[in-house]
Enzyme design. Structure first.
Site, PDB file in Angstrom:
ATOM      1  N   GLY A  99      73.040  71.084  71.810  1.00 21.33           N
ATOM      2  CA  GLY A  99      74.598  70.858  72.318  1.00 21.33           C
ATOM      3  C   GLY A  99      75.371  70.136  71.553  1.00 21.33           C
ATOM      4  N   TYR A 137      71.561  73.035  73.984  1.00 18.25           N
ATOM      5  CA  TYR A 137      70.602  72.231  74.634  1.00 18.25           C
ATOM      6  C   TYR A 137      70.253  71.017  73.916  1.00 18.25           C
ATOM      7  CZ  TYR A 137      66.425  71.299  77.355  1.00 18.25           C
ATOM      8  OH  TYR A 137      65.255  70.520  77.908  1.00 18.25           O
ATOM      9  N   CYS A 138      70.242  69.865  74.370  1.00 16.07           N
ATOM     10  CA  CYS A 138      69.911  68.606  73.659  1.00 16.07           C
ATOM     11  C   CYS A 138      70.726  68.624  72.332  1.00 16.07           C
ATOM     12  CB  CYS A 138      68.381  68.663  73.582  1.00 16.07           C
ATOM     13  SG  CYS A 138      67.583  67.139  72.829  1.00 16.07           S
ATOM     14  N   LEU A 139      69.938  68.374  71.099  1.00 14.43           N
ATOM     15  CA  LEU A 139      70.519  68.360  69.909  1.00 14.43           C
ATOM     16  C   LEU A 139      71.217  69.682  69.698  1.00 14.43           C
ATOM     17  CD1 LEU A 139      67.678  66.843  67.665  1.00 14.43           C
ATOM     18  CD2 LEU A 139      69.538  65.636  69.087  1.00 14.43           C
ATOM     19  N   LEU A 178      73.774  71.231  77.793  1.00 11.59           N
ATOM     20  CA  LEU A 178      72.635  71.014  78.666  1.00 11.59           C
ATOM     21  C   LEU A 178      71.925  69.889  78.346  1.00 11.59           C
ATOM     22  CD1 LEU A 178      71.264  74.615  78.891  1.00 11.59           C
ATOM     23  CD2 LEU A 178      72.896  73.239  80.442  1.00 11.59           C
TER      24      LEU A 178
END
Length: 596
Positions: free
Chosen positions: A331, A327-329, A355
């Site tokens: 990912g 998720y975010c960083l 994500l």
């Protein structure tokens, strides 16, 4: 908000020579860094040179553009004439005949009271002026693209301060409330203001956040911490079904946030929904770094974070491949780790889910307005002194990206209307922020945002370059429609960069609320399409036009995709593996998430 461990160590004095490694070439002297670090405390981390440089570039080129000046004069006269005709037409209550309509995401003037004179004339003139300023700050020949974006953004932010929605005499909704209550709303608002100031000065969370306590009201899915090192804890969640899908799921949240955004309240916990679907779920919980962690590098987050977690999962679920979810960083980091694993023949991943995660930062949205050589150097000097980037020094930039929603409308509602907006779990989580180590954040900003090394094949892992093209496992990528942190057009670039099957999903909502989109929520929709390996590329706008919207939460579609890429069901694994060094250490949510 929750029980706290001992406070982080206070910032030590400025370190004496030698300077940090990146300063040994003499290009960054300690005295220069000390000056910048001192200025940064006053400017909340925003470089005082970046904005004047951008405006100077724009102003000088505009001064040498008589054609642009004439065009702006012509536009101003046309807008004045249009407004005069609108005002002369009478009350202007026919909304279809308005001079200008707000942008779809601008809800400041949505109330019917704004359509009554004189307030309709006030807000229409404001929107016309806003549009003219946009024309004035864009399209000036010769201005660098980055400077143009900075000037347009800064001008819009300054002009928005003077929006009629921000002042009692020009806001009909606030005026009606004040008249009907005899001014008591202003009394309550003043009390709210004093309370917020006291909480801010005392370092306490916003009003209502204390109702969401980690391990009691949020982050309550049962589990055990089964691994810990200096950077992460790995949580294994207890099974909720008699059999589970063979391949476990490893969730990698961003280190800029506490992990429990993926395990909020019971109804909107992604972890709980995964477990109830028959998945064995593991979660990385990042340590909140302090001064002693200043030298943690970006690759340490890959090695001590993602790779250490994968090793722990493999120990507990031997011979099983793993669904990696970032998720975010998290990912972005997981993508780097997956590329290095593919390069080195490590085939433990069964699939990759990203994500709201970017892998190409060439068009990373308005957040890049705060990231150029000048700004990064300024941040580096600030972090060099204190050892990390503090939460308050990040919050300002993120709030500016949505100032109408997160600053001005909230101030009007709390301090003028005199009502508190109810605290929800997502807002309480957002107030529970984390720090970022000096060296890691500097490397991340330079390697990703400034140089785009990963997408362009220059990022080094263990002394060798890594590339997304090496990844062969199927990818499920999720973007959100109103994402100010990872714009979906940027997230969509994975379709072009990866040489494998990519399923791309675009969901309604923003960076956080779009991802936390559990089944049963109203007014949700998403678009989903599969891009097979070697299929011709489709640009994002064409993809959007060709892909129909589907109502509801996107989670069930993703759950089905995970099941399709799993090999069947088996008995749940034991909690941990004490014999192999992964014994249960303490119940979830663990200790690191409680660190202040």
């Amino acid at each position: 908000m929750h029980a706290r461990l001992p406070a982080a160590k206070p910032t030590p004095p400025l370190p004496a020579a030698p300077c940090p490694p990146e300063a040994e070439d003499g290009t960054a002297l300690p005295l220069d860094r000390l000056v910048n670090a001192t200025l940064a405390k006053l400017s909340l981390g925003i470089s005082p040179l970046a904005l004047p440089a951008a405006y100077l570039d724009w102003a000088m080129h505009l001064a040498l553009s008589p054609g642009k000046q004439a065009e702006l004069g012509h536009k101003a006269l046309r807008k004045l004439l249009r407004f005069a005709l609108y005002a002369a037409s009478g009350t202007g209550q026919d909304q279809s005949a308005t001079c200008i309509k707000p942008l779809p995401q601008d809800r400041r003037f949505a109330d019917a009271a704004w359509q009554q004179p004189p307030f309709n004339f006030i807000y229409q003139s404001f929107l016309l002026g806003q549009q003219w300023l946009h024309n004035a700050t864009t399209g000036v020949r010769g201005v660098s693209k980055h400077h143009e974006q900075v000037v347009e953004f800064a001008t819009r932010q300054i002009f928005d301060i003077f929006s009629p929605s921000n002042f009692l005499p020009t806001n009909p909704v606030a005026l009606q409330r004040t008249i009907s209550e005899g001014g008591m709303n202003l009394v309550r608002g003043f009390g709210n203001f004093i309370e917020d100031m006291q909480r801010t000065l005392a370092g306490r969370p916003p009003v209502g956040a204390e109702d969401y306590r980690v391990g009691e009201t949020v982050a309550v899915t049962p589990g055990q911490v089964v691994f810990r090192n200096r950077l992460i804890e790995v949580i294994q969640y207890a099974p909720a079904t008699e059999t589970v899908l063979a391949e476990p799921v490893l969730l990698v949240p961003a280190w800029i946030m506490k992990y429990y955004i993926l395990d909020l309240s019971a109804q909107n916990s992604m972890v709980r929904h995964l477990v109830e679907r028959g998945h064995t779920v593991f979660m990385i919980s990042w340590k909140n770094p302090d001064y002693d962690d200043r030298e943690l590098a970006f690759d340490d987050y890959r090695r001590l974070g993602v790779m250490a977690a994968l090793d722990a999962v493999s120990t507990i679920c031997p011979k099983q491949k793993i669904h990696g979810v970032g998720y975010c960083l998290g990912g972005t980091l997981l993508s780097v780790a997956a590329a290095a694993m593919a390069r080195d023949g490590d085939d433990r991943l069964a699939s990759l889910t990203l994500l709201a995660a970017q892998t190409d930062f060439s068009e990373a949205g308005e957040l890049t307005l705060f990231i150029d050589e000048n700004q990064v150097t300024f941040l580096e000097d600030m972090m060099w002194q204190q050892g990390y980037l503090d939460t308050k020094q990040m919050a300002g930039a993120f709030q500016l990206l949505r100032s109408n929603d997160l600053i001005w409308s909230q101030m009007m509602h709390d301090y003028i209307v005199g009502e508190r907006r109810g605290m929800i779990d997502l807002m309480a989580w957002n107030a529970d922020q984390t720090r970022m180590p000096y060296r890691m954040h500097s490397e991340y900003l330079r390697q990703m945002f400034l140089n785009n090394d990963f997408a362009e094949g220059r990022l080094q892992v263990d002394g060798r370059a890594v590339a997304l093209t090496d990844i062969r496992v199927p990818i499920f990528a999720v973007g959100t429609e109103f994402d100010h942190v990872a714009p979906w057009h940027s997230v969509f670039k994975i379709v072009r960069l990866a040489d494998t099957d990519v399923t791309f999903l675009l969901t309604s909502g923003g960076h956080n609320a779009g991802i936390v989109s559990e089944p049963g929520r109203n007014n949700r929709h998403y678009r989903l399409a599969h891009h097979p390996e070697h299929a011709p590329f489709v640009d994002p706008d064409r993809w959007l036009n060709d892909t129909p919207a589907q109502s509801g939460s996107w989670w069930p579609a993703w759950f089905d995709w995970l099941a399709q890429h799993s090999s069947g069901r088996t008995a749940p694994p034991e909690m941990g593996n004490a014999a192999a060094g992964c014994k249960p250490l303490e119940p979830a949510p663990g200790s690191y998430v409680r660190q202040p």
